[in-house]
Design a protein around this motif. Structure first.
Motif, PDB file in Angstrom:
ATOM      1  N   PRO A 171       0.816  -1.217   0.000  1.00  0.00           N
ATOM      2  CA  PRO A 171       0.000   0.000   0.000  1.00  0.00           C
ATOM      3  C   PRO A 171       0.847   1.263   0.000  1.00  0.00           C
ATOM      4  O   PRO A 171       1.910   1.324   0.613  1.00  0.00           O
ATOM      5  N   LYS A 172       0.345   2.267  -0.704  1.00  0.00           N
ATOM      6  CA  LYS A 172       0.922   3.609  -0.671  1.00  0.00           C
ATOM      7  C   LYS A 172      -0.232   4.588  -0.524  1.00  0.00           C
ATOM      8  O   LYS A 172      -1.144   4.618  -1.354  1.00  0.00           O
ATOM      9  N   ASP A 263     -12.167   1.222 -10.370  1.00  0.00           N
ATOM     10  CA  ASP A 263     -10.736   0.920 -10.368  1.00  0.00           C
ATOM     11  C   ASP A 263      -9.983   1.802  -9.372  1.00  0.00           C
ATOM     12  O   ASP A 263      -9.049   1.347  -8.709  1.00  0.00           O
ATOM     13  N   ALA A 264     -10.399   3.069  -9.266  1.00  0.00           N
ATOM     14  CA  ALA A 264      -9.756   3.973  -8.301  1.00  0.00           C
ATOM     15  C   ALA A 264     -10.052   3.535  -6.878  1.00  0.00           C
ATOM     16  O   ALA A 264      -9.185   3.629  -5.992  1.00  0.00           O
ATOM     17  N   ILE A 265     -11.270   3.055  -6.631  1.00  0.00           N
ATOM     18  CA  ILE A 265     -11.624   2.565  -5.296  1.00  0.00           C
ATOM     19  C   ILE A 265     -10.783   1.350  -4.945  1.00  0.00           C
ATOM     20  O   ILE A 265     -10.260   1.232  -3.828  1.00  0.00           O
ATOM     21  N   ARG A 266     -10.632   0.445  -5.881  1.00  0.00           N
ATOM     22  CA  ARG A 266      -9.825  -0.752  -5.629  1.00  0.00           C
ATOM     23  C   ARG A 266      -8.375  -0.397  -5.330  1.00  0.00           C
ATOM     24  O   ARG A 266      -7.758  -0.958  -4.423  1.00  0.00           O
ATOM     25  N   ARG A 267      -7.817   0.547  -6.102  1.00  0.00           N
ATOM     26  CA  ARG A 267      -6.419   0.932  -5.873  1.00  0.00           C
ATOM     27  C   ARG A 267      -6.245   1.549  -4.494  1.00  0.00           C
ATOM     28  O   ARG A 267      -5.298   1.222  -3.763  1.00  0.00           O
ATOM     29  N   ALA A 269      -8.137   1.273  -1.782  1.00  0.00           N
ATOM     30  CA  ALA A 269      -8.444   0.379  -0.663  1.00  0.00           C
ATOM     31  C   ALA A 269      -7.546  -0.846  -0.619  1.00  0.00           C
ATOM     32  O   ALA A 269      -7.599  -1.611   0.350  1.00  0.00           O
ATOM     33  N   GLY A 270      -6.732  -1.066  -1.670  1.00  0.00           N
ATOM     34  CA  GLY A 270      -5.795  -2.183  -1.638  1.00  0.00           C
ATOM     35  C   GLY A 270      -6.302  -3.463  -2.257  1.00  0.00           C
ATOM     36  O   GLY A 270      -5.720  -4.528  -2.031  1.00  0.00           O
ATOM     37  N   TRP A 271      -7.367  -3.397  -3.069  1.00  0.00           N
ATOM     38  CA  TRP A 271      -7.854  -4.583  -3.785  1.00  0.00           C
ATOM     39  C   TRP A 271      -7.231  -4.632  -5.171  1.00  0.00           C
ATOM     40  O   TRP A 271      -6.932  -3.600  -5.769  1.00  0.00           O
ATOM     41  N   SER A 272      -7.071  -5.846  -5.694  1.00  0.00           N
ATOM     42  CA  SER A 272      -6.552  -5.992  -7.051  1.00  0.00           C
ATOM     43  C   SER A 272      -7.598  -5.515  -8.058  1.00  0.00           C
ATOM     44  O   SER A 272      -8.788  -5.394  -7.742  1.00  0.00           O
ATOM     45  N   GLN A 273      -7.150  -5.262  -9.282  1.00  0.00           N
ATOM     46  CA  GLN A 273      -8.018  -4.659 -10.287  1.00  0.00           C
ATOM     47  C   GLN A 273      -9.143  -5.586 -10.744  1.00  0.00           C
ATOM     48  O   GLN A 273     -10.155  -5.126 -11.273  1.00  0.00           O
ATOM     49  N   PHE A 278     -15.086  -5.936  -3.186  1.00  0.00           N
ATOM     50  CA  PHE A 278     -15.872  -4.729  -2.930  1.00  0.00           C
ATOM     51  C   PHE A 278     -17.339  -4.955  -3.299  1.00  0.00           C
ATOM     52  O   PHE A 278     -18.249  -4.638  -2.526  1.00  0.00           O
ATOM     53  N   ALA A 279     -17.578  -5.523  -4.474  1.00  0.00           N
ATOM     54  CA  ALA A 279     -18.944  -5.725  -4.935  1.00  0.00           C
ATOM     55  C   ALA A 279     -19.695  -6.725  -4.057  1.00  0.00           C
ATOM     56  O   ALA A 279     -20.888  -6.563  -3.785  1.00  0.00           O
ATOM     57  N   ARG A 280     -19.001  -7.752  -3.571  1.00  0.00           N
ATOM     58  CA  ARG A 280     -19.665  -8.816  -2.815  1.00  0.00           C
ATOM     59  C   ARG A 280     -19.876  -8.472  -1.348  1.00  0.00           C
ATOM     60  O   ARG A 280     -20.899  -8.836  -0.767  1.00  0.00           O
TER      61      ARG A 280
END
Length: 304
Positions: A171-172, A263-267, A269-273, A278-280
């Motif tokens: 994470p950054k 995609d921005a939310i995933r980046r 929060a640390g989830w892969s693309q 997130f959806a589940r």
């Protein structure tokens, strides 16, 4: 090989293996033998004596695979039994609704206090809401890894987190200055916290967050969770319903409602693309506090 498991995974597997050991002792079974009927009997006994859902049984299966040196997940009989558990006790998300981060931000949007307790709680709450990261990640921040610039602050997290893996990036956290609302600027609050704790920081402690009381040692993840919970409660969030980790649900769901790309939310929060986490499990609607009539009256009063 032990280092391939995190401390949390070992703790989780210990519960499963303790149950398995007791089961084997009562039946005079060698616990390290790959015997499918005994394993299924064990899972059935756990099911008969508990209200655990499918995810718990998945942990039991993974723990037994570890000590039997066989992947039980590929065994036809075990797969069929696990499917039966899934249909009988399907996994359920912790939350069907989430709270509105605006409530907490309104509470925090006030002239900054100078005492350590207030600044600490405010900074933790702003960090988890602004980044969507887990409290575990925030607890791992080390002040030497914080770099300020004219645009804000960047924080590298070199320590292992839940999503760390051979093919994932660490994470950054990027925290730009929020000049439009200085009271909610995370970078400014971070700078204030560093200045406040500079004379209190022990020489051998490089963790960002310190405890309130002397000798001001590093604050644990559990301590930060309490700070977030207290802030949520003061802002009017029902902490009997929502736990501190729900801040991740609230932040990421709010970002999607505001039009932030998935995609921005995933980046952030640390989830892969290609992650569906997130959806589940995290994208949830707001809990409904007001009925239709109250909402309409509030709208009309604001227009007049």
């Amino acid at each position: 090989m032990m280092n391939s498991l995190s401390d949390n995974t070992i703790s989780q597997y210990n519960c499963s293996l303790r149950l398995w050991w007791e089961f084997c002792q009562l039946r005079d079974i060698f616990p390290f033998k790959y015997d499918v009927p005994n394993i299924i009997s064990f899972l059935q006994q756990v099911m008969n004596t508990s209200n655990n859902t499918y995810s718990s049984f998945n942990s039991h299966r993974a723990a037994l695979s570890l000590i039997t040196s066989s992947d039980l997940g590929t065994n036809t009989e075990v797969k069929r039994f696990m499917k039966g558990i899934f249909r009988t006790r399907p996994p359920r998300p912790r939350y069907n609704f989430t709270w509105n981060p605006q409530d907490v931000l309104k509470f925090l949007n006030k002239p900054p206090d100078k005492d350590l307790r207030s600044v600490s709680c405010k900074l933790v709450a702003l960090l988890v809401l602004a980044t969507g990261q887990r409290i575990q990640t925030v607890a791992l921040i080390r002040y030497p890894n914080i770099k300020f610039s004219t645009s804000g602050a960047d924080i590298q997290i070199p320590d292992f987190v839940k999503t760390s893996g051979p093919k994932t990036l660490q994470p950054k956290l990027s925290l730009p200055y929020f000049h439009e609302c200085p009271n909610l600027c995370v970078a400014s609050c971070l700078h204030q916290y560093l200045e406040l704790t500079k004379p209190l920081r022990p020489a051998d402690c490089d963790k960002l967050f310190l405890t309130f009381n002397k000798p001001h040692g590093p604050a644990t993840k559990q301590t930060l969770s309490r700070w977030v919970k207290n802030t949520m409660a003061k802002a009017g969030i029902d902490t009997n319903m929502f736990k501190p980790h729900s801040s991740r649900h609230a932040s990421t769901s709010c970002a999607l409602r505001q039009g932030v790309h998935i995609d921005a939310i995933r980046r952030s929060a640390g989830w892969s693309q290609d992650s569906q986490t997130f959806a589940r499990f995290y994208n949830r609607p707001l809990v409904e506090k007001d009925n239709y009539l109250t909402s309409v009256l509030n709208l009309l009063s604001s227009e007049t």
